[in-house]
Design an enzyme around this catalytic site. Structure first.
Site, PDB file in Angstrom:
ATOM      1  N   PRO A   2      -0.807 -27.973 100.441  1.00 36.45           N
ATOM      2  CA  PRO A   2      -1.279 -27.041 101.465  1.00 36.45           C
ATOM      3  C   PRO A   2      -2.676 -26.522 101.146  1.00 36.45           C
ATOM      4  O   PRO A   2      -3.017 -26.303  99.991  1.00 36.45           O
ATOM      5  CB  PRO A   2      -0.250 -25.903 101.424  1.00 36.45           C
ATOM      6  CG  PRO A   2       0.493 -26.045 100.161  1.00 36.45           C
ATOM      7  CD  PRO A   2       0.372 -27.459  99.728  1.00 36.45           C
ATOM      8  N   GLU A   3      -3.485 -26.377 102.177  1.00 38.75           N
ATOM      9  CA  GLU A   3      -4.810 -25.796 102.008  1.00 38.75           C
ATOM     10  C   GLU A   3      -4.759 -24.365 102.556  1.00 38.75           C
ATOM     11  O   GLU A   3      -3.691 -23.867 102.895  1.00 38.75           O
ATOM     12  CB  GLU A   3      -5.849 -26.657 102.735  1.00 38.75           C
ATOM     13  CG  GLU A   3      -5.893 -28.082 102.184  1.00 38.75           C
ATOM     14  CD  GLU A   3      -6.963 -28.956 102.816  1.00 38.75           C
ATOM     15  OE1 GLU A   3      -7.973 -28.401 103.295  1.00 38.75           O
ATOM     16  OE2 GLU A   3      -6.796 -30.177 102.824  1.00 38.75           O
ATOM     17  N   HIS A  93      17.042 -29.295  96.135  1.00 40.24           N
ATOM     18  CA  HIS A  93      15.716 -28.894  95.666  1.00 40.24           C
ATOM     19  C   HIS A  93      15.548 -27.381  95.594  1.00 40.24           C
ATOM     20  O   HIS A  93      14.445 -26.896  95.363  1.00 40.24           O
ATOM     21  CB  HIS A  93      14.634 -29.508  96.551  1.00 40.24           C
ATOM     22  CG  HIS A  93      14.823 -30.970  96.760  1.00 40.24           C
ATOM     23  ND1 HIS A  93      14.925 -31.858  95.704  1.00 40.24           N
ATOM     24  CD2 HIS A  93      14.974 -31.709  97.880  1.00 40.24           C
ATOM     25  CE1 HIS A  93      15.117 -33.077  96.179  1.00 40.24           C
ATOM     26  NE2 HIS A  93      15.158 -33.028  97.497  1.00 40.24           N
ATOM     27  N   ARG A 112       9.246 -31.514  93.894  1.00 38.60           N
ATOM     28  CA  ARG A 112       8.640 -32.097  92.698  1.00 38.60           C
ATOM     29  C   ARG A 112       8.455 -31.107  91.556  1.00 38.60           C
ATOM     30  O   ARG A 112       8.067 -31.509  90.452  1.00 38.60           O
ATOM     31  CB  ARG A 112       7.309 -32.753  93.073  1.00 38.60           C
ATOM     32  CG  ARG A 112       7.545 -33.897  94.060  1.00 38.60           C
ATOM     33  CD  ARG A 112       6.271 -34.488  94.576  1.00 38.60           C
ATOM     34  NE  ARG A 112       5.545 -35.231  93.540  1.00 38.60           N
ATOM     35  CZ  ARG A 112       4.420 -35.879  93.759  1.00 38.60           C
ATOM     36  NH1 ARG A 112       3.882 -35.880  94.952  1.00 38.60           N
ATOM     37  NH2 ARG A 112       3.813 -36.526  92.788  1.00 38.60           N
TER      38      ARG A 112
END
Ligand SMILES: [Zn+2]
Length: 272
Positions: A2-3, A93, A112
């Site tokens: 994400p930016e 997750h 991740r």
């Protein structure tokens, strides 16, 4: 990853939902995201804390507590917060559950596990220690200081825009879009960018980011808002991931090159 617009979208969603909430208890299923101290002291720090506000600095999420203290989160590639009222067994997750006093559950999941969470008694002290560059919407990000700082720079302008010491929050997608709007080739050296071009670049950076925030960010990989909806700015990108497609302005095929292991997209007709 994400930016700024995606982090801003997430932060606004969290702020709206969490203001005034109190963290009651934690369940930690996997502790690798906790990068500071052991899981027990992390949990101890947070239990009973009332959330005053959730804000953004660079790509960090800052949870401000009342009266002091805070939690700093960086989502990296796949970190994600969701809120739920029901308590199903944890998904594969889901890493940390924050049980809230209202009965709702704030879930931190991370496929991740590159995301990070840390707690601090003072968020101001944390920020001072990070030496972050200026925010794109702040006065410190301006053409004069960019020109002054980069007038001798041999570095190419696209990697410069990704340098978080120069400016925070801009990543690969938006850097390509900004340069397209400015007509600047991503390979141009910093020293070859004129003052009036830096002025345009500052303006276009703010425009692109504002438009993207308005569209709730860009959902190209797995970015989702707190309410699990996707952003829509991917439908408004002019060059990013448009290799071979006609430029929206001149019709020439958009090109892709690699700079510092990252793809840059540009129009060879419009960007010099
Ligand atoms: Zn063009």
């Amino acid at each position: 990853m994400p930016e700024l617009p995606e982090v801003e979208t997430i932060v606004r969603g969290l702020d709206q939902e969490l203001r005034g909430e109190t963290i009651d208890s934690l369940e930690i299923f996997r502790s690798d995201p906790i990068i500071q101290g052991d899981p027990e002291s992390f949990s101890e720090f947070l239990c009973g804390r009332k959330i005053k506000a959730v804000q953004r600095r660079a790509k960090f999420l800052l949870f401000h507590f009342e009266p002091v203290g805070g939690m700093v989160v960086h989502l990296r590639m796949t970190g994600k917060f969701t809120l739920t009222e029901t308590k199903d067994p944890p998904g594969p997750h889901e890493r940390i559950w924050f049980q809230l006093k209202s009965g709702r559950l704030l879930i931190y999941s991370d496929l991740r596990c590159f995301g990070t969470l840390e707690c601090h008694e003072s968020l101001d002290a944390w920020e001072d220690s990070k030496k972050l560059g200026p925010e794109p919407f702040s006065q410190d990000f301006n053409a004069k200081s960019l020109r002054k700082r980069l007038r001798e720079s041999q570095r190419e302008v696209k990697p410069l825009l990704l340098d978080q010491g120069l400016l925070v929050g801009l990543g690969n997608i938006y850097a390509s879009e900004v340069l397209f709007r400015c007509g600047i080739n991503p390979c141009r050296k910093g020293k070859r960018v004129k003052l009036r071009e830096w002025e345009k670049l500052v303006d276009e950076t703010r425009s692109v980011l504002n438009e993207a925030i308005e569209k709730n960010g860009t959902s190209i990989s797995d970015f989702r808002r707190v309410d699990e909806k996707t952003g829509e700015f991917q439908n408004f990108l002019r060059v990013y991931e448009r290799e071979g497609k006609p430029c929206v302005s001149c019709g020439m095929p958009v090109q892709r090159i690699v700079q510092q292991q990252r793809s840059s997209y540009f129009c060879p007709g419009c960007q010099v």
